[in-house]
Design a protein around this motif. Structure first.
Motif, mmCIF file in Angstrom:
data_model
loop_
_atom_site.group_PDB
_atom_site.id
_atom_site.type_symbol
_atom_site.label_atom_id
_atom_site.label_comp_id
_atom_site.label_asym_id
_atom_site.label_seq_id
_atom_site.Cartn_x
_atom_site.Cartn_y
_atom_site.Cartn_z
ATOM 1 N N THR A 21 -4.857 3.935 -4.744
ATOM 2 C CA THR A 21 -4.251 3.036 -5.714
ATOM 3 C C THR A 21 -5.054 1.741 -5.752
ATOM 4 O O THR A 21 -5.381 1.176 -4.717
ATOM 5 C CB THR A 21 -2.796 2.726 -5.342
ATOM 6 O OG1 THR A 21 -2.062 3.950 -5.260
ATOM 7 C CG2 THR A 21 -2.153 1.820 -6.377
ATOM 8 N N GLU A 22 -5.356 1.296 -6.972
ATOM 9 C CA GLU A 22 -6.153 0.086 -7.137
ATOM 10 C C GLU A 22 -5.249 -1.139 -7.093
ATOM 11 O O GLU A 22 -4.211 -1.191 -7.770
ATOM 12 C CB GLU A 22 -6.911 0.142 -8.465
ATOM 13 C CG GLU A 22 -7.872 -1.012 -8.672
ATOM 14 C CD GLU A 22 -8.599 -0.904 -9.992
ATOM 15 O OE1 GLU A 22 -8.228 -1.642 -10.924
ATOM 16 O OE2 GLU A 22 -9.523 -0.067 -10.096
ATOM 17 N N LEU A 39 -6.172 1.450 -1.807
ATOM 18 C CA LEU A 39 -5.277 1.765 -0.696
ATOM 19 C C LEU A 39 -4.537 3.066 -0.956
ATOM 20 O O LEU A 39 -4.349 3.480 -2.105
ATOM 21 C CB LEU A 39 -4.284 0.612 -0.477
ATOM 22 C CG LEU A 39 -3.543 0.066 -1.713
ATOM 23 C CD1 LEU A 39 -2.231 0.761 -1.932
ATOM 24 C CD2 LEU A 39 -3.305 -1.418 -1.553
ATOM 25 N N LYS A 40 -4.167 3.701 0.121
ATOM 26 C CA LYS A 40 -3.337 4.900 0.081
ATOM 27 C C LYS A 40 -2.664 5.065 1.432
ATOM 28 O O LYS A 40 -3.032 4.409 2.421
ATOM 29 C CB LYS A 40 -4.153 6.143 -0.270
ATOM 30 C CG LYS A 40 -5.105 6.613 0.805
ATOM 31 C CD LYS A 40 -5.767 7.926 0.379
ATOM 32 C CE LYS A 40 -6.707 8.444 1.457
ATOM 33 N NZ LYS A 40 -7.334 9.738 1.058
ATOM 34 N N GLU A 41 -1.707 5.965 1.489
ATOM 35 C CA GLU A 41 -0.977 6.196 2.734
ATOM 36 C C GLU A 41 -1.879 6.891 3.749
ATOM 37 O O GLU A 41 -2.608 7.823 3.402
ATOM 38 C CB GLU A 41 0.271 7.030 2.457
ATOM 39 C CG GLU A 41 1.183 7.202 3.666
ATOM 40 C CD GLU A 41 2.435 7.965 3.338
ATOM 41 O OE1 GLU A 41 3.219 8.251 4.270
ATOM 42 O OE2 GLU A 41 2.630 8.285 2.149
ATOM 43 N N PHE A 59 -3.648 2.611 4.477
ATOM 44 C CA PHE A 59 -5.102 2.592 4.650
ATOM 45 C C PHE A 59 -5.719 1.849 3.469
ATOM 46 O O PHE A 59 -5.494 2.219 2.306
ATOM 47 C CB PHE A 59 -5.636 4.022 4.743
ATOM 48 C CG PHE A 59 -7.129 4.120 4.857
ATOM 49 C CD1 PHE A 59 -7.799 3.527 5.909
ATOM 50 C CD2 PHE A 59 -7.871 4.812 3.911
ATOM 51 C CE1 PHE A 59 -9.181 3.620 6.020
ATOM 52 C CE2 PHE A 59 -9.240 4.912 4.018
ATOM 53 C CZ PHE A 59 -9.896 4.312 5.072
ATOM 54 N N VAL A 60 -6.493 0.798 3.747
ATOM 55 C CA VAL A 60 -7.041 -0.082 2.710
ATOM 56 C C VAL A 60 -8.558 -0.097 2.828
ATOM 57 O O VAL A 60 -9.108 -0.271 3.928
ATOM 58 C CB VAL A 60 -6.479 -1.512 2.833
ATOM 59 C CG1 VAL A 60 -6.957 -2.362 1.661
ATOM 60 C CG2 VAL A 60 -4.958 -1.495 2.885
ATOM 61 N N TYR A 117 -6.050 -1.028 8.436
ATOM 62 C CA TYR A 117 -4.880 -0.198 8.720
ATOM 63 C C TYR A 117 -3.691 -1.148 8.876
ATOM 64 O O TYR A 117 -3.638 -1.921 9.830
ATOM 65 C CB TYR A 117 -5.080 0.634 9.980
ATOM 66 C CG TYR A 117 -6.191 1.648 9.883
ATOM 67 C CD1 TYR A 117 -5.952 2.937 9.429
ATOM 68 C CD2 TYR A 117 -7.497 1.307 10.248
ATOM 69 C CE1 TYR A 117 -6.969 3.866 9.343
ATOM 70 C CE2 TYR A 117 -8.524 2.223 10.158
ATOM 71 C CZ TYR A 117 -8.252 3.504 9.710
ATOM 72 O OH TYR A 117 -9.266 4.423 9.622
ATOM 73 N N ILE A 118 -2.763 -1.097 7.938
ATOM 74 C CA ILE A 118 -1.598 -1.979 7.922
ATOM 75 C C ILE A 118 -0.367 -1.144 8.266
ATOM 76 O O ILE A 118 -0.049 -0.190 7.554
ATOM 77 C CB ILE A 118 -1.435 -2.657 6.556
ATOM 78 C CG1 ILE A 118 -2.722 -3.400 6.170
ATOM 79 C CG2 ILE A 118 -0.249 -3.619 6.563
ATOM 80 C CD1 ILE A 118 -2.709 -3.957 4.756
ATOM 81 N N VAL A 119 0.298 -1.506 9.345
ATOM 82 C CA VAL A 119 1.474 -0.780 9.814
ATOM 83 C C VAL A 119 2.707 -1.603 9.462
ATOM 84 O O VAL A 119 2.839 -2.753 9.895
ATOM 85 C CB VAL A 119 1.401 -0.523 11.336
ATOM 86 C CG1 VAL A 119 2.635 0.249 11.806
ATOM 87 C CG2 VAL A 119 0.130 0.238 11.686
ATOM 88 N N PHE A 120 3.617 -0.991 8.674
ATOM 89 C CA PHE A 120 4.847 -1.659 8.259
ATOM 90 C C PHE A 120 5.996 -1.262 9.173
ATOM 91 O O PHE A 120 5.931 -0.279 9.925
ATOM 92 C CB PHE A 120 5.184 -1.300 6.807
ATOM 93 C CG PHE A 120 4.249 -1.886 5.794
ATOM 94 C CD1 PHE A 120 4.418 -3.174 5.328
ATOM 95 C CD2 PHE A 120 3.182 -1.142 5.308
ATOM 96 C CE1 PHE A 120 3.549 -3.716 4.389
ATOM 97 C CE2 PHE A 120 2.310 -1.675 4.376
ATOM 98 C CZ PHE A 120 2.492 -2.964 3.917
ATOM 99 N N GLN A 121 7.070 -2.028 9.051
ATOM 100 C CA GLN A 121 8.278 -1.738 9.823
ATOM 101 C C GLN A 121 9.031 -0.550 9.233
ATOM 102 O O GLN A 121 9.590 0.270 9.959
ATOM 103 C CB GLN A 121 9.193 -2.976 9.847
ATOM 104 C CG GLN A 121 10.432 -2.833 10.699
ATOM 105 C CD GLN A 121 10.131 -2.826 12.189
ATOM 106 O OE1 GLN A 121 9.142 -3.430 12.615
ATOM 107 N NE2 GLN A 121 10.945 -2.146 12.968
#
Length: 282
Positions: A21-22, A39-41, A59-60, A117-121
């Motif tokens: 996704t842009e 980015l994508k999952e 994942f960015v 790598y962005i980890v969300f709650q």
């Protein structure tokens, strides 16, 4: 008046080949140029680390160098609570586990575009970030979050490169304490293994149960050396000597030559003893 289809379509997320996704990014609110993030999952079956949950990790790609981990965490917090952010030069497995080193003991980070790598709650935050419209760019530098670039950035990094001697001494002492502790634990472990694998008077070795799924056997270097010597002796006993006729004939010749040589040496020794004898009855 109803909005046009073209304007309505532009407010939707833009999907590009590869499932990415842009997402648009601006350095400041008054900037005209935009930077594109992709980015994508994060879905990797081989990923077994708990630091990157498959349902809560984003994942960015194409992360600009002026975005630090703290800046990225604040920017993506609008989609939900961010637990951790990891920026790397190349995609790959998570960082190796071990003692956390200070910046004085690590090489300098490379300056360039990175992957993140962005980890969300919550898993819903990943969907919110992916569904963000591409014509609503994220802003990097705001009044609350000042990001320096150019000469100001280099001046700040140069100023931060100097450390107070007392603080540096504390970091060195802490590192050396951890290093000494690990060396002592390794020495105690090797000593315990050597005591467990020491042979008794009859040559028996006490073998303890190893980890689950492995056989209990000696692992020390001395035990492996003794095992290798036993195998060599066993192999030597099984070797076929004088298997061929010419081998047997050569062995007999060598044995006869040794006997003749020994006989000549004995004759010379006897002659020498006779010559040195003082008592001569005749």
């Amino acid at each position: 008046m109803a909005p046009s289809k073209k304007k309505h379509a532009s407010s939707q997320p833009r999907i590009i080949p590869g499932g990415f996704t842009e997402l648009s990014l601006r350095f400041s609110s008054d900037s005209v140029s935009e930077h594109k993030l992709y980015l994508k999952e994060h879905k990797v079956r081989a990923e077994k680390s708990s630091h990157r949950p498959l349902d809560r990790t984003l994942f960015v790609l194409n992360m600009p160098p002026y975005c630090s981990e703290g800046v990225v965490k604040e920017m993506f917090s609008q989609f939900g609570c961010v637990r951790s952010v990891e920026l790397r030069d190349h995609p790959g497995s998570s960082k190796e586990s071990g003692p956390k080193l200070s910046r004085f003991f690590k090489p300098a980070d490379k300056q360039g575009f990175k992957v993140g790598y962005i980890v969300f709650q919550n898993p819903s935050s990943v969907s919110a970030a992916k569904s963000h419209p591409h014509d609503a760019p994220l802003v990097v530098c705001t009044e609350q979050r000042q990001v320096r670039t150019g000469a100001q950035k280099w001046i700040q990094q140069y100023t931060e490169s100097f450390s107070h001697p007392e603080k540096l001494q504390q970091i060195v002492d802490s590192f050396m304490e951890g290093y000494d502790k690990r060396k002592e634990e390794e020495a105690d472990r090797q000593k315990e293994e050597a005591e467990q694998q020491q042979e008794d008077e009859e040559g028996w070795v006490k073998v303890t149960r190893g980890p689950k799924g492995t056989k209990g056997r000696p692992h020390s270097e001395a035990a492996n050396k003794r095992t290798l010597q036993k195998e060599m002796r066993k192999k030597k006993r099984k070797e076929l000597l004088n298997f061929y006729t010419w081998q047997h004939r050569n062995t007999q010749k060598e044995h006869i030559a040794d006997l003749r040589k020994k006989f000549e040496e004995d004759k010379q020794r006897i002659a020498l003893l006779r010559a040195q004898r003082q008592f001569r009855p005749y």
